[in-house]
Design a protein around this motif. Structure first.
Motif, PDB file in Angstrom:
ATOM      1  N   ILE A  70     -45.147 -29.583  38.363  1.00 34.54           N
ATOM      2  CA  ILE A  70     -44.788 -29.821  36.964  1.00 34.54           C
ATOM      3  C   ILE A  70     -46.032 -30.410  36.326  1.00 34.54           C
ATOM      4  O   ILE A  70     -46.631 -31.344  36.861  1.00 34.54           O
ATOM      5  CB  ILE A  70     -43.599 -30.783  36.848  1.00 34.54           C
ATOM      6  CG1 ILE A  70     -42.375 -30.199  37.553  1.00 34.54           C
ATOM      7  CG2 ILE A  70     -43.293 -31.070  35.380  1.00 34.54           C
ATOM      8  CD1 ILE A  70     -41.234 -31.193  37.734  1.00 34.54           C
ATOM      9  N   ALA A 126     -39.097 -20.375  34.672  1.00 40.81           N
ATOM     10  CA  ALA A 126     -39.965 -21.291  33.939  1.00 40.81           C
ATOM     11  C   ALA A 126     -39.126 -22.516  33.611  1.00 40.81           C
ATOM     12  O   ALA A 126     -38.050 -22.395  33.028  1.00 40.81           O
ATOM     13  CB  ALA A 126     -40.479 -20.637  32.663  1.00 40.81           C
ATOM     14  N   VAL A 127     -39.612 -23.680  34.021  1.00 41.53           N
ATOM     15  CA  VAL A 127     -38.930 -24.926  33.686  1.00 41.53           C
ATOM     16  C   VAL A 127     -39.764 -25.580  32.590  1.00 41.53           C
ATOM     17  O   VAL A 127     -40.925 -25.923  32.802  1.00 41.53           O
ATOM     18  CB  VAL A 127     -38.807 -25.854  34.911  1.00 41.53           C
ATOM     19  CG1 VAL A 127     -38.086 -27.137  34.530  1.00 41.53           C
ATOM     20  CG2 VAL A 127     -38.087 -25.144  36.053  1.00 41.53           C
ATOM     21  N   ILE A 128     -39.169 -25.696  31.402  1.00 35.94           N
ATOM     22  CA  ILE A 128     -39.882 -26.231  30.250  1.00 35.94           C
ATOM     23  C   ILE A 128     -39.184 -27.506  29.806  1.00 35.94           C
ATOM     24  O   ILE A 128     -37.999 -27.467  29.459  1.00 35.94           O
ATOM     25  CB  ILE A 128     -39.912 -25.223  29.095  1.00 35.94           C
ATOM     26  CG1 ILE A 128     -40.495 -23.913  29.592  1.00 35.94           C
ATOM     27  CG2 ILE A 128     -40.713 -25.761  27.918  1.00 35.94           C
ATOM     28  CD1 ILE A 128     -40.218 -22.765  28.687  1.00 35.94           C
ATOM     29  N   ASP A 129     -39.922 -28.606  29.872  1.00 37.86           N
ATOM     30  CA  ASP A 129     -39.381 -29.908  29.496  1.00 37.86           C
ATOM     31  C   ASP A 129     -38.051 -30.179  30.211  1.00 37.86           C
ATOM     32  O   ASP A 129     -37.096 -30.657  29.623  1.00 37.86           O
ATOM     33  CB  ASP A 129     -39.227 -29.997  27.976  1.00 37.86           C
ATOM     34  CG  ASP A 129     -39.406 -31.413  27.452  1.00 37.86           C
ATOM     35  OD1 ASP A 129     -39.842 -32.289  28.231  1.00 37.86           O
ATOM     36  OD2 ASP A 129     -39.099 -31.640  26.276  1.00 37.86           O
ATOM     37  N   ARG A 132     -35.454 -21.733  32.732  1.00 37.94           N
ATOM     38  CA  ARG A 132     -35.170 -20.451  32.079  1.00 37.94           C
ATOM     39  C   ARG A 132     -35.600 -19.340  33.024  1.00 37.94           C
ATOM     40  O   ARG A 132     -36.764 -19.266  33.407  1.00 37.94           O
ATOM     41  CB  ARG A 132     -35.920 -20.336  30.756  1.00 37.94           C
ATOM     42  CG  ARG A 132     -35.666 -18.988  30.119  1.00 37.94           C
ATOM     43  CD  ARG A 132     -36.068 -18.917  28.682  1.00 37.94           C
ATOM     44  NE  ARG A 132     -36.073 -17.520  28.287  1.00 37.94           N
ATOM     45  CZ  ARG A 132     -36.903 -17.006  27.433  1.00 37.94           C
ATOM     46  NH1 ARG A 132     -37.796 -17.757  26.825  1.00 37.94           N
ATOM     47  NH2 ARG A 132     -36.862 -15.721  27.140  1.00 37.94           N
ATOM     48  N   LEU A 135     -45.450 -21.091  26.563  1.00 38.31           N
ATOM     49  CA  LEU A 135     -45.500 -22.443  27.106  1.00 38.31           C
ATOM     50  C   LEU A 135     -46.542 -23.230  26.309  1.00 38.31           C
ATOM     51  O   LEU A 135     -47.735 -23.174  26.613  1.00 38.31           O
ATOM     52  CB  LEU A 135     -45.870 -22.408  28.591  1.00 38.31           C
ATOM     53  CG  LEU A 135     -44.972 -21.535  29.471  1.00 38.31           C
ATOM     54  CD1 LEU A 135     -45.571 -21.346  30.852  1.00 38.31           C
ATOM     55  CD2 LEU A 135     -43.579 -22.140  29.560  1.00 38.31           C
ATOM     56  N   HIS A 171     -44.193 -28.314  32.002  1.00 37.56           N
ATOM     57  CA  HIS A 171     -43.613 -27.060  32.480  1.00 37.56           C
ATOM     58  C   HIS A 171     -43.997 -26.795  33.932  1.00 37.56           C
ATOM     59  O   HIS A 171     -44.882 -27.431  34.482  1.00 37.56           O
ATOM     60  CB  HIS A 171     -44.014 -25.882  31.577  1.00 37.56           C
ATOM     61  CG  HIS A 171     -45.486 -25.608  31.568  1.00 37.56           C
ATOM     62  ND1 HIS A 171     -46.358 -26.285  30.756  1.00 37.56           N
ATOM     63  CD2 HIS A 171     -46.228 -24.726  32.268  1.00 37.56           C
ATOM     64  CE1 HIS A 171     -47.581 -25.830  30.949  1.00 37.56           C
ATOM     65  NE2 HIS A 171     -47.537 -24.889  31.873  1.00 37.56           N
ATOM     66  N   GLN A 172     -43.303 -25.830  34.503  1.00 39.56           N
ATOM     67  CA  GLN A 172     -43.495 -25.418  35.886  1.00 39.56           C
ATOM     68  C   GLN A 172     -43.074 -23.959  35.992  1.00 39.56           C
ATOM     69  O   GLN A 172     -42.103 -23.550  35.361  1.00 39.56           O
ATOM     70  CB  GLN A 172     -42.625 -26.287  36.807  1.00 39.56           C
ATOM     71  CG  GLN A 172     -42.692 -25.932  38.269  1.00 39.56           C
ATOM     72  CD  GLN A 172     -41.814 -26.842  39.113  1.00 39.56           C
ATOM     73  OE1 GLN A 172     -40.708 -27.192  38.714  1.00 39.56           O
ATOM     74  NE2 GLN A 172     -42.288 -27.220  40.282  1.00 39.56           N
ATOM     75  N   LEU A 173     -43.792 -23.176  36.785  1.00 41.21           N
ATOM     76  CA  LEU A 173     -43.408 -21.792  37.071  1.00 41.21           C
ATOM     77  C   LEU A 173     -43.042 -21.699  38.544  1.00 41.21           C
ATOM     78  O   LEU A 173     -43.771 -22.183  39.404  1.00 41.21           O
ATOM     79  CB  LEU A 173     -44.558 -20.833  36.759  1.00 41.21           C
ATOM     80  CG  LEU A 173     -44.966 -20.734  35.298  1.00 41.21           C
ATOM     81  CD1 LEU A 173     -46.191 -19.830  35.147  1.00 41.21           C
ATOM     82  CD2 LEU A 173     -43.817 -20.221  34.447  1.00 41.21           C
TER      83      LEU A 173
END
Length: 155
Positions: free
Chosen positions: A44, A63-66, A70, A80, A86-88
């Motif tokens: 992250i 995709a993890v955004i804040d 998603r 992004l 964020h994290q992929l």
């Protein structure tokens, strides 16, 4: 396209093939085709100086955004923005191929320093302790802050 433009790098277990360099775009953006084997995740993190856009060609990516996940399938994309954590991740066990655009082209220099050039016959796997440490050391120089407890380098 010259050989230097299509170099392939490995970062966090993902193979990243440079399609367009910042030199070719007057620093406006860099373009990569990324391949994940189905067991990859970035730490992250937050970019202070650049944005990323991701477009999934094959497979799926999360995709993890804040803090909000998603799921992206083939044909879907996400922006992004800088300053947002964020994290992929592709922990599906299935390959995923996606386009990553870094704007401006700062991210390509980060990949060159934090990752390593893919060697002929090399198969990308989970990052080694040395690779994790190189990523940790390079991140601040490119305005990237790592926020997670991503694997600590082993002694």
């Amino acid at each position: 396209m010259s050989a230097i433009d299509s170099k392939e790098f490995v970062l966090a277990g993902v193979v990243m093939k440079r399609l367009l360099s910042g030199e070719q775009t007057a620093g406006q953006f860099c373009l990569f085709e990324n391949n994940s084997d189905g067991n990859t995740r970035t730490p992250i993190h937050v970019h202070a100086k650049d944005d990323e856009t991701v477009y999934v060609i094959e497979g799926e990516l999360t995709a993890v955004i804040d803090g909000q996940p998603r799921r992206l399938r083939a044909g879907e994309s996400i922006f992004l923005p800088r300053s947002i954590p964020h994290q992929l991740m592709n922990m599906s066990g299935n390959p995923c191929r996606y386009i990553l655009i870094g704007t401006p082209a700062l991210f390509e220099r980060f990949i060159e320093e934090a990752g390593h050039e893919l060697q002929q016959g090399e198969v990308a796997g989970p990052p080694t302790s040395e690779e994790i440490e190189r990523l940790r050391e390079a991140s601040p120089r490119f305005g990237i802050t790592l926020l997670s407890d991503w694997p600590s380098p082993k002694s």
